[in-house]
Design a protein around this motif. Sequence first.
Motif, PDB file in Angstrom:
ATOM      1  N   PHE A  92      -4.367 140.709 109.353  1.00 30.73           N
ATOM      2  CA  PHE A  92      -3.455 139.562 109.393  1.00 30.73           C
ATOM      3  C   PHE A  92      -2.266 139.786 110.324  1.00 30.73           C
ATOM      4  CE2 PHE A  92      -5.993 138.367 105.836  1.00 30.73           C
ATOM      5  CZ  PHE A  92      -5.966 136.984 105.832  1.00 30.73           C
ATOM      6  N   PRO A  93      -1.545 140.884 110.207  1.00 29.46           N
ATOM      7  CA  PRO A  93      -0.375 141.026 111.076  1.00 29.46           C
ATOM      8  C   PRO A  93      -0.729 141.058 112.564  1.00 29.46           C
ATOM      9  CG  PRO A  93      -0.268 142.568 109.254  1.00 29.46           C
ATOM     10  CD  PRO A  93      -1.639 141.987 109.242  1.00 29.46           C
ATOM     11  N   SER A  94      -1.921 141.519 112.884  1.00 26.86           N
ATOM     12  CA  SER A  94      -2.251 141.660 114.300  1.00 26.86           C
ATOM     13  C   SER A  94      -3.060 140.472 114.836  1.00 26.86           C
ATOM     14  CB  SER A  94      -3.036 142.956 114.507  1.00 26.86           C
ATOM     15  OG  SER A  94      -4.160 142.985 113.667  1.00 26.86           O
ATOM     16  N   LYS A 129      -4.952 133.545 114.949  1.00 19.97           N
ATOM     17  CA  LYS A 129      -6.220 133.078 114.399  1.00 19.97           C
ATOM     18  C   LYS A 129      -6.189 132.954 112.877  1.00 19.97           C
ATOM     19  CE  LYS A 129      -9.365 134.535 118.023  1.00 19.97           C
ATOM     20  NZ  LYS A 129     -10.514 135.352 118.393  1.00 19.97           N
ATOM     21  N   LEU A 130      -5.445 133.829 112.247  1.00 16.38           N
ATOM     22  CA  LEU A 130      -5.474 133.822 110.788  1.00 16.38           C
ATOM     23  C   LEU A 130      -4.302 133.072 110.174  1.00 16.38           C
ATOM     24  CD1 LEU A 130      -6.557 137.526 110.181  1.00 16.38           C
ATOM     25  CD2 LEU A 130      -7.946 135.478 109.880  1.00 16.38           C
ATOM     26  N   CYS A 131      -3.215 132.983 110.897  1.00 19.60           N
ATOM     27  CA  CYS A 131      -2.023 132.374 110.303  1.00 19.60           C
ATOM     28  C   CYS A 131      -1.481 131.235 111.163  1.00 19.60           C
ATOM     29  CB  CYS A 131      -0.932 133.436 110.120  1.00 19.60           C
ATOM     30  SG  CYS A 131      -1.451 134.803 109.075  1.00 19.60           S
ATOM     31  N   GLY A 132      -2.292 130.728 112.037  1.00 19.22           N
ATOM     32  CA  GLY A 132      -1.834 129.603 112.847  1.00 19.22           C
ATOM     33  C   GLY A 132      -1.590 128.387 111.988  1.00 19.22           C
ATOM     34  N   TYR A 138      -8.315 148.308 111.558  1.00 16.53           N
ATOM     35  CA  TYR A 138      -8.289 148.370 113.012  1.00 16.53           C
ATOM     36  C   TYR A 138      -9.621 148.833 113.591  1.00 16.53           C
ATOM     37  CZ  TYR A 138      -3.248 148.049 112.430  1.00 16.53           C
ATOM     38  OH  TYR A 138      -1.998 147.636 112.097  1.00 16.53           O
ATOM     39  N   ALA A 139     -10.576 149.191 112.715  1.00 15.49           N
ATOM     40  CA  ALA A 139     -11.826 149.772 113.203  1.00 15.49           C
ATOM     41  C   ALA A 139     -12.859 148.684 113.459  1.00 15.49           C
ATOM     42  CB  ALA A 139     -12.356 150.770 112.177  1.00 15.49           C
ATOM     43  N   LYS A 140     -13.495 148.781 114.608  1.00 16.11           N
ATOM     44  CA  LYS A 140     -14.553 147.831 114.942  1.00 16.11           C
ATOM     45  C   LYS A 140     -15.912 148.477 114.647  1.00 16.11           C
ATOM     46  CE  LYS A 140     -12.102 144.906 118.114  1.00 16.11           C
ATOM     47  NZ  LYS A 140     -12.175 144.069 119.322  1.00 16.11           N
ATOM     48  N   TYR A 141     -16.858 147.631 114.306  1.00 16.46           N
ATOM     49  CA  TYR A 141     -18.173 148.132 113.904  1.00 16.46           C
ATOM     50  C   TYR A 141     -19.251 147.454 114.763  1.00 16.46           C
ATOM     51  CZ  TYR A 141     -16.101 150.347 109.847  1.00 16.46           C
ATOM     52  OH  TYR A 141     -15.359 151.157 109.035  1.00 16.46           O
ATOM     53  N   TYR A 145       2.264 137.864 105.339  1.00 17.79           N
ATOM     54  CA  TYR A 145       1.109 138.376 106.087  1.00 17.79           C
ATOM     55  C   TYR A 145       1.050 139.893 106.081  1.00 17.79           C
ATOM     56  CZ  TYR A 145       4.046 138.885 110.395  1.00 17.79           C
ATOM     57  OH  TYR A 145       4.983 139.228 111.309  1.00 17.79           O
ATOM     58  N   THR A 146       2.208 140.527 105.888  1.00 12.06           N
ATOM     59  CA  THR A 146       2.178 141.989 105.777  1.00 12.06           C
ATOM     60  C   THR A 146       1.467 142.403 104.491  1.00 12.06           C
ATOM     61  OG1 THR A 146       4.267 142.066 106.958  1.00 12.06           O
ATOM     62  CG2 THR A 146       3.612 144.060 105.791  1.00 12.06           C
ATOM     63  N   ALA A 147       1.719 141.653 103.436  1.00 19.29           N
ATOM     64  CA  ALA A 147       1.103 142.011 102.155  1.00 19.29           C
ATOM     65  C   ALA A 147      -0.398 141.772 102.149  1.00 19.29           C
ATOM     66  CB  ALA A 147       1.768 141.215 101.031  1.00 19.29           C
ATOM     67  N   GLN A 148      -0.885 140.984 103.077  1.00 19.22           N
ATOM     68  CA  GLN A 148      -2.325 140.701 103.057  1.00 19.22           C
ATOM     69  C   GLN A 148      -3.138 141.811 103.720  1.00 19.22           C
ATOM     70  OE1 GLN A 148      -2.647 138.228 101.029  1.00 19.22           O
ATOM     71  NE2 GLN A 148      -0.414 138.092 101.270  1.00 19.22           N
ATOM     72  N   GLY A 149      -2.472 142.688 104.418  1.00 17.80           N
ATOM     73  CA  GLY A 149      -3.183 143.794 105.056  1.00 17.80           C
ATOM     74  C   GLY A 149      -3.764 143.384 106.395  1.00 17.80           C
ATOM     75  N   GLU A 150      -4.228 144.386 107.114  1.00 21.67           N
ATOM     76  CA  GLU A 150      -4.848 144.123 108.409  1.00 21.67           C
ATOM     77  C   GLU A 150      -6.138 143.333 108.195  1.00 21.67           C
ATOM     78  OE1 GLU A 150      -4.409 144.422 111.613  1.00 21.67           O
ATOM     79  OE2 GLU A 150      -2.331 145.011 111.296  1.00 21.67           O
TER      80      GLU A 150
END
Lengths: 1097, 202
Positions: free
Chosen positions: B74-76, B80-83, A284-287, B67-72
């Motif tokens: 992806f879920p948020s 863009k990532l899972c379209g 969640y961190a932007k750089y 997508y949960t297993a792929q980590g952030e």
Amino acid sequence: MGMASCLGRPTRMAASEGMRMTAHFRWFLSTFILLYLMNQVNSQKKGGPRDVKCVTSDLQAWDCSWRAPSGAGRGALYDVCIQNGSHSSCYQLGKTSTKIPPLNPGQYEITISPLHDFGSSISKFILNEKNVSLIPDPPEILRLSANFSTSTLHLEWSDKGSAFPRHTNVIWEIKVLRKENMELVKLETYNTTLNGEDTVLRWSWASDLPLECATHSVGLRRYVDDARFSGRKEWSDWSPLQSISWSTDIQNKVFPQDKVVPVGSDVTFCFVTQEEVSSAQISYAKYPLIHLDGENVAIKVHNISASISSGTNVVFMTNKDMYGTVIFAGYPPDIPQKLNCETYDLKEIICTWDPGRPTALVGPRSTSYTLFESFSGESVKFKRVEAPINESYQLLFQVLPNQEIYNFTLNARNPLGQSESTIFINVTEKVYPRTPTSVRVKDINSTAVTLSWHLPGNFAKIKLLCQVEINKANSVRELRTVTVKGVDNSNYLIAVDKLSPYTVYAFRIRCSSETFWKWSKWSNEKQYLTTEAIPSKGPDTWREWRSDGKNLIIYWKPLPVNEANGKILFYNVSCSSEEKTQSLSEIPDPQHKAEIQLDRHDYIISVVAKNSVGSSPPSRIASMEIPNDDLKVEQTVGMGNGIVLTWNYDPNMTCDYVIKWCNTSQPQPCLMDWKKVPADSTEAVIQSDQFRPGVRYHFFLYGCRNHGYQLLRSVIGYVEELAPTVAPNFTVEDTSADSILVKWEDIPVEELRGFLRGYVFYFEKGERDTSKMRGLESGRSDVKVKNITDISQKTLRIADLQGKTSYHLVLRAYTDGGLGPGKGMFVVTKENSVGLIIAILIPVAVAVIVGVVTSVLCYRKREWIKETFYPDIPNPENCKALQFQKAVCEGSSALKTLEMNPCTPNNVEVLETRMAVPKIEDTEIISPVAEHPPDGSEAEPESHLAVSYCPPVIEEEIPNPGAEEAGGTAQVVYIDVQSMYQPQAKPEAEQDADPGAGGGYKPQMHLPVTSAGDEAAAEGDLEKTAGYRPQANVNAWTLVSPDSPRSTDSNSDVVSFGSPCSINSRQFLIPPKDEDSPRSNGGGWSFTNFFQNKPND
Amino acid sequence: MKVLAAGVVPLLLVLHWKHGAGSPLPITPVNATCVTRHPCHSNLMSQIRNQLVQLNSSANALFILYYTAQGEPFPSNLDKLCGPNVTDFPPFHPNGTEKARLVELYRIIAYLGASLGNITRDQRTLNPHAVGLHGKLNATADTLRGLLSNVHCRLCSKYHVARVEVAYGPDTSDKDVFQKKKMGCQLLGKYKQVIALLAQAF
């Protein structure tokens, strides 16, 4: 550099060191200065070659050059002479530079003479090596390559070592430039020593920025540091730059890709794109973006944290899409911990370890392990399953023939590093056998078995240590350890002895090597029943004669398991005397007694137990009972769990003592159990699970002689005494006015639960329904207690009681175990009739005597009395002064001399007449109650004396209009509430409910007609009671024995009280204590009070 | 059903499912005879419908698990990532004839099956401990195999279509991890979308 500067150095040296110059050197210096000045003069006059400069790039030749004199043509010739002492070498040159071989150390005079130029002058220079500069040639980069996956640049160049002497030190300076604007990102020096040959040197550098994201250029230069060269040394020029750049065809990629980095490191990510990048983020961190060439950007992440298993996603966002890469941040492998190698079977060595700290890297990036054995040079690798769950870290290594010592090294490796751990073992000392299987048991005899089991493994070279656990029911676990010689994959067999016959055993086994390392797991339990043996002992026997003395009952106890040695099938009983033998054969086992008819008393009884193997030794007992006349029953009390019996040693008792006991409540002959003790004993502790507290047992101690048993002691006792469960049943035998005779019965033994120690008798004044009933035994001061310790006493007379009074009696029995429950009873003493009679007769007699005496005296002195008190009154009619009209006085017989008309509104009239009206000697008493006595009332006439005052009393709150209308007259009615006490007992349990009625003030309008019990609370002490008092003058009322016991009788008739002045009120009448009160002497008051006015004791 | 699973499915697996096999199968000969090893079940279409409903009901859960297993992020950043941006996905026309729809379904299931195999393979190494995800992927793949078998049986028995030309998605084995994650997510997003359409169409 001009000549002046070339020569200036010695001048400065001369000046600085002038103090130490010798005189010779001063002369040389003066000459040198003079020559210099002459040269200057000549140059100004004609001009000559100047600014001689010598440099070298490889120390092989000196390259000297000078400036031509002004006006000299291009093709001018110079004669150059180099003179060193007497040695001189000259040559002609057509240019202003020349290469000369390196000169030996020392000073040389160089003379440069322009030829054919007459206007020019000759220039002379002093040349020294120190005036020569060493400037190497720029190095050449042979190859510059890049490893993009590791962002590493690799540089290769030649040191050109062949051009310099060996062992010459060279310093290399390498610079890395980044981006198009050539930012210097790295400047590093690199030292080498030349070896006289051309050597290719290599240098690598890892870039923090992925090489794909920006152009990187590399250049280098050198500095040759030859210690033998005394001239000035300078850096070479930079080599030509060489660059590395990423293919421009690939766009929209983030670097580095799938890189594994240590946790906590700093990582730079870059994005190669032609789109405009809006942001970059990790999780969640932007750089902040770092702009590179073009639209390429980068971010720098410091102290990166450990990744999840699928890695840390790093994304760059453009307006259209999102691009990213994954980085795996983890740890290098920890040193394998707890590395342990052992073998189950001497075929394979199993090495296990704990990987230590997790690396946070999984899958292809996880740690791989290699186990290497140094003596054999063999190794095995840890094969990881794809998705390990509860992964155990272990490796199997085949045991090598003829090798016992192993030196293992376990190497752990992952992309971030490696670590290792070692262990050195002798495999024969690290045997951890597998669990023994196939345990079997076979008989040898009734006390020994063979035990076999299977143990896989090549143990032929070692000995095994095995432990057999022997479990027997209700017994302590036994462990036996045996050593057996190892075999290869075979069964093992041992013998287990010292077992008990006909006993269920549970065997299990575990093994280890003789050089103990670890026990194997226990095998499964194998249960086994050993075979039977003949019973080891005869049963414990006793006998009892029937009361008729003809039949003998023989008892025996079942043999304990360890003596029966099998299942007892039956018993044989025989009674033998010198003459004959009687037998009872094959009495089945559950039966443990037999009865046999005997004609004599001197038999020997023999009992034998038999099982399937054989018979037990006979158990013998004599039938004869030796009488003992000197026997008395004793008492004893145990200690809770048993009873101790002691006796004196008797040498006549040649065989054992027998103590038998039974419950006294059971019919005779009773026998609960018996116990035999050796003949030399004088004490026995009798304990039994059958003993219960509070139960009386009878113990008999028998002594054994040669031909019979003699009863020595008879003891009754308790293992523990308890309090009686019931109260003694008691009755009142007799009651008088001042005493009560009580009689009670024994408590049954079963309910006594201990030895009776006495009775406790409680008594006090009290009614059945009063609250005083409760807590009679609680030690109140008004409760009398009599402790009767003579348990033979069954009656008790309680004296000094009050007549016609209710008493509460409670009797309780007690033992050493405590006080039993109480039984209560209420008893009323009889009325004292003698006192009543005396109380009546004495006043009557006194009154008669007084009357007689008074009469006699009055008669004798009647004349005097008459003269004194009643002198003759002259007749007024005869008085002339008082001449009444005759008409007035005549015919009025009612004319009186004195007539008093009382003003008070009562109807007591005092009449005085001398004529027809008889003389009233006593006040006439008129009472409505007296006129209408209540039914059943035994009130005497005297008790109905009443004086009518005020309005008549209204019964039961019903207003009497007629009475109200009586106006000015009031009437108080006293009703006799005489009780009907009878001297009969009224037994009542102590737990009877208390009516709970209390005395005190009652509402005037709602006095219950059955409230006699409540009113009784106010009896006796009414005048002291602080309750409601009538408003009228109490002394003016007449009362009828308000404190008489009769007034409290709950069985008496309805009682009503009235107020003299208030129609709607009822009041208690307080007996007047004023002796002078004429009302107190009213005849309605019981004489009994005179004689019963004792303290309430 | 067990007969089908034991007989036809392994055959199809051998024929079609090779991870990374990106080239289409050979074109079905026009006069090829259609033979099935076992007789097809009578209520094939009903089974196909049920399988589609079953897949549709579990598609979203699989998508979320993935997508949960792929980590952030992806879920948020699902858009863009899972379209569902899968360019070469086989088309489907719900208004076509049953035969045409079955052929298109066959291609789609074959495409999805191969792609799911790639995803399963990638996730085994990326998320070896994600047991739930693996179970869901395997269950979906099993159902897809069964569905493929049934569709093949239907095509063969009713329409005498022995072979269908199919195409597979790109092989992800040479992609970087992020690309694997993203492509898998996009494929599952597409799968969720398409399977709903298919369940409705049948």
